[in-house]
Design a protein around this motif. Sequence first.
Motif, PDB file in Angstrom:
ATOM      1  N   GLY A 286     -29.278 -10.326 -12.094  1.00  0.00           N
ATOM      2  CA  GLY A 286     -28.630 -11.608 -12.360  1.00  0.00           C
ATOM      3  C   GLY A 286     -29.033 -12.655 -11.323  1.00  0.00           C
ATOM      4  N   PHE A 287     -29.355 -13.841 -11.815  1.00  0.00           N
ATOM      5  CA  PHE A 287     -29.834 -14.890 -10.909  1.00  0.00           C
ATOM      6  C   PHE A 287     -28.699 -15.478 -10.059  1.00  0.00           C
ATOM      7  N   VAL A 288     -27.480 -15.424 -10.557  1.00  0.00           N
ATOM      8  CA  VAL A 288     -26.342 -15.893  -9.757  1.00  0.00           C
ATOM      9  C   VAL A 288     -26.158 -14.983  -8.540  1.00  0.00           C
ATOM     10  N   LYS A 289     -26.253 -13.682  -8.756  1.00  0.00           N
ATOM     11  CA  LYS A 289     -26.140 -12.737  -7.647  1.00  0.00           C
ATOM     12  C   LYS A 289     -27.287 -12.936  -6.656  1.00  0.00           C
ATOM     13  N   ALA A 290     -28.499 -13.134  -7.169  1.00  0.00           N
ATOM     14  CA  ALA A 290     -29.657 -13.358  -6.298  1.00  0.00           C
ATOM     15  C   ALA A 290     -29.467 -14.628  -5.468  1.00  0.00           C
ATOM     16  N   LEU A 291     -28.928 -15.660  -6.086  1.00  0.00           N
ATOM     17  CA  LEU A 291     -28.694 -16.913  -5.368  1.00  0.00           C
ATOM     18  C   LEU A 291     -27.673 -16.727  -4.261  1.00  0.00           C
ATOM     19  N   ARG A 292     -26.548 -16.104  -4.588  1.00  0.00           N
ATOM     20  CA  ARG A 292     -25.506 -15.900  -3.576  1.00  0.00           C
ATOM     21  C   ARG A 292     -26.018 -15.057  -2.409  1.00  0.00           C
ATOM     22  N   LEU A 293     -26.741 -13.976  -2.722  1.00  0.00           N
ATOM     23  CA  LEU A 293     -27.224 -13.069  -1.687  1.00  0.00           C
ATOM     24  C   LEU A 293     -28.247 -13.756  -0.782  1.00  0.00           C
ATOM     25  N   SER A 294     -29.189 -14.493  -1.375  1.00  0.00           N
ATOM     26  CA  SER A 294     -30.217 -15.161  -0.569  1.00  0.00           C
ATOM     27  C   SER A 294     -29.606 -16.263   0.294  1.00  0.00           C
ATOM     28  N   LEU A 295     -28.608 -16.976  -0.234  1.00  0.00           N
ATOM     29  CA  LEU A 295     -27.931 -18.011   0.549  1.00  0.00           C
ATOM     30  C   LEU A 295     -27.211 -17.415   1.759  1.00  0.00           C
ATOM     31  N   VAL A 296     -26.485 -16.331   1.538  1.00  0.00           N
ATOM     32  CA  VAL A 296     -25.715 -15.707   2.616  1.00  0.00           C
ATOM     33  C   VAL A 296     -26.645 -15.153   3.701  1.00  0.00           C
ATOM     34  N   LEU A 297     -27.682 -14.418   3.289  1.00  0.00           N
ATOM     35  CA  LEU A 297     -28.576 -13.799   4.263  1.00  0.00           C
ATOM     36  C   LEU A 297     -29.373 -14.850   5.042  1.00  0.00           C
ATOM     37  N   ALA A 298     -29.858 -15.877   4.332  1.00  0.00           N
ATOM     38  CA  ALA A 298     -30.581 -16.947   5.027  1.00  0.00           C
ATOM     39  C   ALA A 298     -29.655 -17.689   5.979  1.00  0.00           C
ATOM     40  N   GLY A 299     -28.404 -17.934   5.548  1.00  0.00           N
ATOM     41  CA  GLY A 299     -27.431 -18.608   6.404  1.00  0.00           C
ATOM     42  C   GLY A 299     -27.139 -17.811   7.665  1.00  0.00           C
ATOM     43  N   ILE A 300     -26.981 -16.499   7.530  1.00  0.00           N
ATOM     44  CA  ILE A 300     -26.714 -15.646   8.686  1.00  0.00           C
ATOM     45  C   ILE A 300     -27.872 -15.700   9.681  1.00  0.00           C
ATOM     46  N   PHE A 301     -29.102 -15.668   9.158  1.00  0.00           N
ATOM     47  CA  PHE A 301     -30.252 -15.658  10.062  1.00  0.00           C
ATOM     48  C   PHE A 301     -30.505 -17.019  10.703  1.00  0.00           C
ATOM     49  N   PHE A 302     -30.000 -18.103  10.100  1.00  0.00           N
ATOM     50  CA  PHE A 302     -30.049 -19.384  10.802  1.00  0.00           C
ATOM     51  C   PHE A 302     -29.112 -19.345  12.010  1.00  0.00           C
ATOM     52  N   PHE A 303     -27.956 -18.707  11.851  1.00  0.00           N
ATOM     53  CA  PHE A 303     -27.062 -18.526  13.003  1.00  0.00           C
ATOM     54  C   PHE A 303     -27.741 -17.675  14.077  1.00  0.00           C
ATOM     55  N   VAL A 304     -28.404 -16.601  13.637  1.00  0.00           N
ATOM     56  CA  VAL A 304     -29.123 -15.735  14.572  1.00  0.00           C
ATOM     57  C   VAL A 304     -30.209 -16.517  15.299  1.00  0.00           C
TER      58      VAL A 304
END
Length: 404
Positions: A286-304
């Motif tokens: 599902g593309f909604v799940k892919a969007l949510r997951l990529s947003l969260v992981l990319a957001g976390i690594f910006f904090f990192v």
Amino acid sequence: MNTRKVIDVNWKFCLAILTCNVIFMSSSYTMLIPFLPMYLTRELGVDAASVNIWSGVVFSSTFLVSAVMAPIWGRMADRRGKRLMAIRASLLLSISYFLGGIVTSPLQLTFMRMFQGFASGLWPMELAIMTIYAPPKKLGICLGIMQGALTAGGIIGPLFGGILAEVFGMRMSFFLAAAALFLNFIVLVFFIKEPPTDTAGADSAADSEGDKVSLWKIPVIRLMLVSAALVQVVILIVQPILTTYISHLAGDLDNLVFISGLIFSMSGFSSAITAPLWGRFGQHHGFVKALRLSLVLAGIFFFVQALPDTLYTFAASQFAIGLFFSGIYPSINAILAEKTSASIKGRVFGLMFSAQQIGAMGGPILGGVIATFLGMKYVFLAAGALLLFISLAVQRKARQLHEA
């Protein structure tokens, strides 16, 4: 030969042609943009005191005009043909790059960039064409490949631009970019046919509403447009300070320019590799799940990314961000493609391109303000916070996105 095989050959051929076109388009753009300040000083005689002002004017003028024109070209695409609008964009962009190679003043270069903004719209039209030709079960991988090609072109462009500038002079880069876009024009004229408009999905909620009300008033489309604009803000909030921050971490390291460029491009390398994989993931889960997951992981690594005090750990986080960031735009594009039919795809992707241009105008301003008053580390924190905010908005509307 059966019908299924004919369809398969057509979409694969279309994907191959458009992917090559996207690489030419993206590399032509990035071949020149990083070197605009040098072009202004070396070729157009702008003094050091004025170069930053002129760079800002020249750089942003395209965004402003294209943000206005993109929805207009999108509406014309739905009425006159998406292939025709892609042909128009390729030809006019080719002319604009040629003009860039013969300008003699910064004001002329600004007018050229404004004309380039008027001519823009190739990327959204090629997206629209591909989403119509792609079989529903192959939509994710097709959009992922095209996004990967866009990123790959962004890596190739500065490399060739730098070599050309050193060997032949900076004007040659403009002429080569013009030739690449003219080749795109020839290919679109002779090898791509206008996609059909009576595709499946014409009974979708967004499509049935699309001809009655403004597309902006349709919740699914509105959420994706706002998300696209904010994601573009994230990209442009970080880019202007990235090289400076790398230089700060590197100190007196030898070959600083080369190392800065290498680290700068590391997210591009990882994005080009993983964008098709995110497309495949979205296709299966599902593309909604892919969007949510990529947003969260990319957001976390910006904090990192705000944490490292060494160049190597920063480089590793830059590479990691590309792994996850590459899933965002293919997912947004796929959601828009799934929820709309061919009859309004031109307008939809035109609006999305306009939203990205608006985000591109706001990002550098916001990044500059944060870096000036709070410090450069807070720019990365702001980027991560924006991505997590978008993910929460998508999560909140997840059921609506699935049912639309």
